[in-house]
Write a protein that holds these residues in place. Sequence first.
Motif, mmCIF file in Angstrom:
data_model
loop_
_atom_site.group_PDB
_atom_site.id
_atom_site.type_symbol
_atom_site.label_atom_id
_atom_site.label_comp_id
_atom_site.label_asym_id
_atom_site.label_seq_id
_atom_site.Cartn_x
_atom_site.Cartn_y
_atom_site.Cartn_z
ATOM 1 N N TYR A 187 -7.659 7.452 -3.785
ATOM 2 C CA TYR A 187 -8.937 8.043 -2.782
ATOM 3 C C TYR A 187 -8.910 9.329 -2.354
ATOM 4 C CZ TYR A 187 -9.573 2.862 -2.925
ATOM 5 O OH TYR A 187 -10.092 1.568 -3.626
ATOM 6 N N LYS A 233 -9.495 -1.600 -1.494
ATOM 7 C CA LYS A 233 -9.719 -1.071 -2.053
ATOM 8 C C LYS A 233 -10.775 -0.701 -3.253
ATOM 9 C CE LYS A 233 -5.431 -1.827 -4.383
ATOM 10 N NZ LYS A 233 -4.429 -2.487 -3.508
ATOM 11 N N ALA A 243 0.604 -1.614 -0.113
ATOM 12 C CA ALA A 243 -0.359 0.231 0.156
ATOM 13 C C ALA A 243 0.529 1.317 -0.151
ATOM 14 C CB ALA A 243 -1.336 0.022 1.335
ATOM 15 N N LEU A 290 -6.783 0.893 2.025
ATOM 16 C CA LEU A 290 -5.850 0.375 0.713
ATOM 17 C C LEU A 290 -5.596 -0.575 0.203
ATOM 18 C CD1 LEU A 290 -3.285 3.576 1.743
ATOM 19 C CD2 LEU A 290 -4.453 3.177 -0.325
#
Length: 159
Positions: free
Chosen positions: A94, A112, A33, A109
């Motif tokens: 995001y 998703k 991530a 993350l």
Amino acid sequence: MTRPRTRPDPDRRRMLCGLPALAVLASCAAEAAPTHIVVHKTPWCGCCKGWVTHLVRAGFQPQVVEHEDLAAVRERYGVPFTLSSCHTGVIGGYVVEGHVPPADIVRLLREKPKALGITVPGMPIGSPGMETPQGDKEPFETLLLLDRQGRTQVFARHP
């Protein structure tokens, strides 16, 4: 007459043996991530600094960008006024609006979801960056911001 058997060059052998490990490491890096988050805030907001401190402690690498007014930032990322707070983060495609706990960002993350991002509207007492000396807390929810029309669903509850 038989030819003596030759062994591969030791450096070449190490390189060939290391290729599978390198492939595994590369795939892990691709799955990792992101940790770099851009935080848009006003210059005079102290609770935003507190939230950034929470991000750093959680392993994120915030880049703070100061604005006199965040309305254009929120409009750009699709955060309606009714779901806004005092700062806006952007990470991994995001938007992260308000005093969102870092663990919720990590989950976002990792999972998703198909969404614009997550938000903690307002400034709930006891949320990251909104702590009080007395330790007061009010329950709050992190909302998944589904679209630019402001549709949401509960992403996490914090008692």
